[in-house]
Motif scaffolding. Structure first.
Motif, PDB file in Angstrom:
ATOM      1  N   SER A 331      54.115  35.111  40.432  1.00 46.66           N
ATOM      2  CA  SER A 331      54.286  36.463  39.890  1.00 46.66           C
ATOM      3  C   SER A 331      54.650  37.464  41.001  1.00 46.66           C
ATOM      4  N   LEU A 332      53.955  37.359  42.139  1.00 48.81           N
ATOM      5  CA  LEU A 332      54.241  38.296  43.240  1.00 48.81           C
ATOM      6  C   LEU A 332      55.654  38.105  43.762  1.00 48.81           C
ATOM      7  N   SER A 333      56.086  36.850  43.836  1.00 46.95           N
ATOM      8  CA  SER A 333      57.442  36.587  44.304  1.00 46.95           C
ATOM      9  C   SER A 333      58.457  37.176  43.309  1.00 46.95           C
ATOM     10  N   LEU A 334      58.193  36.980  42.010  1.00 44.27           N
ATOM     11  CA  LEU A 334      59.118  37.487  40.987  1.00 44.27           C
ATOM     12  C   LEU A 334      59.187  39.016  40.991  1.00 44.27           C
ATOM     13  N   THR A 335      58.024  39.659  41.046  1.00 41.97           N
ATOM     14  CA  THR A 335      58.047  41.135  40.966  1.00 41.97           C
ATOM     15  C   THR A 335      58.629  41.746  42.245  1.00 41.97           C
ATOM     16  N   ALA A 336      58.349  41.108  43.409  1.00 47.23           N
ATOM     17  CA  ALA A 336      58.933  41.627  44.656  1.00 47.23           C
ATOM     18  C   ALA A 336      60.455  41.468  44.603  1.00 47.23           C
ATOM     19  N   PHE A 337      60.908  40.335  44.078  1.00 44.93           N
ATOM     20  CA  PHE A 337      62.355  40.089  44.026  1.00 44.93           C
ATOM     21  C   PHE A 337      63.023  40.999  42.988  1.00 44.93           C
ATOM     22  N   LEU A 338      62.347  41.230  41.870  1.00 43.68           N
ATOM     23  CA  LEU A 338      62.908  42.141  40.865  1.00 43.68           C
ATOM     24  C   LEU A 338      63.096  43.527  41.471  1.00 43.68           C
ATOM     25  N   ARG A 339      62.109  43.949  42.231  1.00 43.12           N
ATOM     26  CA  ARG A 339      62.204  45.276  42.872  1.00 43.12           C
ATOM     27  C   ARG A 339      63.399  45.323  43.825  1.00 43.12           C
ATOM     28  N   VAL A 351      60.701  53.219  41.143  1.00 41.58           N
ATOM     29  CA  VAL A 351      59.664  52.235  40.768  1.00 41.58           C
ATOM     30  C   VAL A 351      58.291  52.852  41.025  1.00 41.58           C
ATOM     31  N   VAL A 352      57.510  52.955  39.961  1.00 45.79           N
ATOM     32  CA  VAL A 352      56.191  53.589  40.049  1.00 45.79           C
ATOM     33  C   VAL A 352      55.135  52.601  40.550  1.00 45.79           C
ATOM     34  N   ARG A 360      49.634  45.448  43.319  1.00 48.50           N
ATOM     35  CA  ARG A 360      50.620  45.275  42.252  1.00 48.50           C
ATOM     36  C   ARG A 360      50.130  44.243  41.250  1.00 48.50           C
ATOM     37  N   GLY A 361      50.168  44.599  39.967  1.00 51.00           N
ATOM     38  CA  GLY A 361      49.845  43.626  38.918  1.00 51.00           C
ATOM     39  C   GLY A 361      51.061  42.754  38.673  1.00 51.00           C
ATOM     40  N   SER A 362      51.352  42.449  37.412  1.00 49.71           N
ATOM     41  CA  SER A 362      52.467  41.547  37.135  1.00 49.71           C
ATOM     42  C   SER A 362      53.568  42.249  36.339  1.00 49.71           C
ATOM     43  N   GLN A 363      53.796  43.496  36.652  1.00 47.54           N
ATOM     44  CA  GLN A 363      54.871  44.231  35.972  1.00 47.54           C
ATOM     45  C   GLN A 363      55.476  45.232  36.954  1.00 47.54           C
ATOM     46  N   LEU A 364      56.663  45.693  36.635  1.00 47.17           N
ATOM     47  CA  LEU A 364      57.215  46.851  37.346  1.00 47.17           C
ATOM     48  C   LEU A 364      57.397  47.950  36.317  1.00 47.17           C
ATOM     49  N   SER A 365      56.948  49.133  36.647  1.00 45.81           N
ATOM     50  CA  SER A 365      57.150  50.300  35.791  1.00 45.81           C
ATOM     51  C   SER A 365      58.170  51.199  36.466  1.00 45.81           C
ATOM     52  N   LEU A 366      59.225  51.524  35.744  1.00 45.01           N
ATOM     53  CA  LEU A 366      60.291  52.351  36.301  1.00 45.01           C
ATOM     54  C   LEU A 366      60.305  53.688  35.570  1.00 45.01           C
ATOM     55  N   ARG A 367      60.342  54.747  36.352  1.00 42.75           N
ATOM     56  CA  ARG A 367      60.369  56.068  35.706  1.00 42.75           C
ATOM     57  C   ARG A 367      61.824  56.448  35.458  1.00 42.75           C
ATOM     58  N   HIS A 368      62.108  56.875  34.215  1.00 43.95           N
ATOM     59  CA  HIS A 368      63.458  57.348  33.897  1.00 43.95           C
ATOM     60  C   HIS A 368      63.359  58.391  32.796  1.00 43.95           C
ATOM     61  N   GLU A 369      64.113  59.469  32.983  1.00 45.10           N
ATOM     62  CA  GLU A 369      64.102  60.584  32.025  1.00 45.10           C
ATOM     63  C   GLU A 369      64.399  60.098  30.603  1.00 45.10           C
ATOM     64  N   ARG A 388      56.881  53.203  27.573  1.00 45.19           N
ATOM     65  CA  ARG A 388      55.587  53.862  27.477  1.00 45.19           C
ATOM     66  C   ARG A 388      55.788  55.346  27.753  1.00 45.19           C
ATOM     67  N   ALA A 389      55.368  56.154  26.805  1.00 47.79           N
ATOM     68  CA  ALA A 389      55.586  57.600  26.876  1.00 47.79           C
ATOM     69  C   ALA A 389      54.936  58.176  28.143  1.00 47.79           C
ATOM     70  N   PRO A 390      55.514  59.212  28.756  1.00 41.77           N
ATOM     71  CA  PRO A 390      56.743  59.829  28.267  1.00 41.77           C
ATOM     72  C   PRO A 390      58.025  59.254  28.888  1.00 41.77           C
ATOM     73  N   ASP A 391      57.926  58.557  30.027  1.00 40.90           N
ATOM     74  CA  ASP A 391      59.171  58.269  30.750  1.00 40.90           C
ATOM     75  C   ASP A 391      59.142  56.942  31.519  1.00 40.90           C
ATOM     76  N   ILE A 392      58.455  55.959  30.973  1.00 40.91           N
ATOM     77  CA  ILE A 392      58.306  54.701  31.711  1.00 40.91           C
ATOM     78  C   ILE A 392      59.015  53.539  30.998  1.00 40.91           C
ATOM     79  N   VAL A 393      59.824  52.823  31.780  1.00 39.98           N
ATOM     80  CA  VAL A 393      60.377  51.538  31.329  1.00 39.98           C
ATOM     81  C   VAL A 393      59.466  50.481  31.942  1.00 39.98           C
ATOM     82  N   ARG A 394      58.789  49.718  31.088  1.00 38.60           N
ATOM     83  CA  ARG A 394      57.888  48.677  31.613  1.00 38.60           C
ATOM     84  C   ARG A 394      58.593  47.333  31.580  1.00 38.60           C
ATOM     85  N   LEU A 395      58.629  46.676  32.725  1.00 35.99           N
ATOM     86  CA  LEU A 395      59.194  45.337  32.777  1.00 35.99           C
ATOM     87  C   LEU A 395      58.051  44.391  33.151  1.00 35.99           C
TER      88      LEU A 395
END
Ligand SMILES: Cc1ncc(COP(=O)(O)O)c(C=O)c1O
Length: 435
Positions: A331-339, A351-352, A360-369, A388-395
């Motif tokens: 999971s850490l390898s995947l999330t680090a590589f996704l980032r 990236v929040v 870091r858990g097992s997701q990336l949360s990206l802030r976007h308007e 996730r409101a108001p402005d998060i894309v959760r991967l």
């Protein structure tokens, strides 16, 4: 984008440079996937071809073991054997048996976890039990960023038992606890999520448990976003009570049963605030007075949802033979590589989720308007995350069934959505609240 040397304005990098970046990411993904081949469990899941499912932190993928088990349960245990199955097919013991299987994933020895009901109800049981275990205490400490249900239950129980709720970010909880103790205030429990559902931040579970115990309080952990994704070590770290759901990284299916952990040392004093006949010491005596069963069975309530419970049991076999450390490493390898892919391909990506592995858990949360539009546009490109409101894309990155190649695909889709402004398409305006 790189700034233009003369004007200082950003300009698009040359096509050859862009191609080289993509080629390099593809090569790295192939190398990393070969290195992590041992923990690639994709074959244990049934996922639509070509779909990148980055929503396992909301609804895990369907394990291949589930459909045949459900077919058998429905056709034979229910359809043919009917009521006998309570005994002959082990239906009666399923909450404890499935609880033990979950315990193996979260580091709890047998006889301390019971499966069934919802996380919300399990939280209620845990906090009400904490009030009985710490009768003198008047304060509950919890995280204002907790998942809403956790806050609702915390405030609800506090109102019932007369606690004051003190809110603090988990990093600030140890100091708050020390302050409260210095002022002579007794704290009943410190309730926190192991991993924050919104930011994907992992909190220091052992440190929080120690801080709670130093203050004479109980540690109550919500494992919804860590169980099945990373080691938890409930016994090892002396957690007192814990809850979690079955439908995220445990892959138990929509509405899968939740679970409650009651550390063995607390079980004799554990009082079930929803005492039901399945938690009775002698359920078929049909006694008018409640007498709790021994052990964690006393946390059972009424008749469990057997089809869901047995689906969850089958789903848990998808994690057989792979320990939590190995899943975490993948999971850490995947999330680090996704980032890294996102930072290479998406100019200005925000990236929040913390960069360092410990937090870091097992997701990336990206802030976007326009996060909602981004999520909808990504889904059209067969990359499924959530909003996730108001402005998060959760991967969400459920390591067992995702690859590094999937991470490149997702980042590429993210870049394409923004470059083509697909997220601004009026079809992707936020109308529904269900995503
Ligand atoms: C951290 C956390 N706690 C609780 C819940 C909800 O619990 P329930 O299973 O009762 O819907 C969720 C749901 O996503 C969650 O993320």
């Amino acid at each position: 984008m790189t700034p233009d040397a003369e004007t200082g304005h950003p300009h698009a990098p040359a096509a050859a440079t862009v191609r080289a970046v993509h080629d390099e990411l593809d090569e790295r993904a192939a190398r990393l996937d070969a290195e992590h081949a041992q923990t690639d469990l994709r074959h244990r899941f049934l996922l639509p071809e070509g779909l990148v499912h980055l929503d396992g932190n909301s609804l895990g993928a369907l394990p291949a073991a589930v459909p045949p088990v459900l077919r058998r349960v429905v056709q034979e245990e229910w359809g043919r054997d009917l009521i006998d199955s309570w005994n002959t097919a082990g239906w009666w013991d399923a909450p404890g048996r499935v609880g033990d299987a979950i315990g193996a994933v979260v580091g709890a020895g047998p006889g301390q976890v019971v499966a069934g009901d919802t996380t919300t109800l399990r939280l209620y049981q845990a906090l009400r039990a904490a009030a009985v275990l710490r009768p003198e205490a008047r304060v509950l400490v919890t995280d204002p960023g907790s998942f809403p249900t956790d806050l609702y239950v915390a405030h609800g129980v506090a109102a019932e038992v007369g606690w004051r709720v003190e809110l603090a970010d988990p990093d600030a909880m140890p100091v708050l606890l020390a302050d409260l103790t210095a002022r002579g205030e007794r704290v009943a429990a410190l309730a926190f999520s192991h991993v924050d559902y919104w930011t994907g931040r992992a909190w220091d579970l052992p440190g929080l448990v120690r801080a709670a115990h130093d203050a004479g309080a109980l540690a109550v952990a919500d494992l919804c976003h860590s169980a099945g994704a990373m080691p938890v070590g409930l016994d090892e770290h002396d957690v007192d009570l814990a809850v979690g759901c079955g439908y995220k990284y445990l892959n138990g299916g929509p509405g899968a049963p939740a679970y409650l952990y009651v550390a063995r040392r607390h079980q004799p004093q554990f009082v079930n605030p929803v005492p039901g006949w399945h938690g009775h010491a002698d359920p078929f005596a049909m006694a008018g007075e409640y007498a709790p069963a021994d052990g964690v069975d006393r946390a059972r309530t009424g008749t469990p949802p057997l089809l869901s419970l047995l689906a969850l049991e089958a789903a848990l076999t998808a994690l057989d033979g792979v320990d939590a450390d190995a899943v975490r490493e993948r999971s850490l390898s995947l999330t680090a590589f996704l980032r890294e892919c996102l930072e290479s391909l998406v100019p200005g990506v925000d990236v929040v989720t913390p960069r360092d592995d410990e937090r870091r858990g097992s997701q990336l949360s990206l802030r976007h308007e326009h996060a909602y539009g981004v999520v909808r546009a990504l889904a059209e490109r067969r990359v499924v995350g959530d909003f996730r409101a108001p402005d998060i894309v959760r991967l969400g990155v459920a390591a067992p069934y995702l690859t590094h190649a999937d991470m490149v695909t997702a980042a590429r889709a993210y870049a394409a959505v923004l470059a083509d402004e697909e997220h601004l398409d009026p079809r992707h305006e936020r109308r529904s609240t269900v995503t």
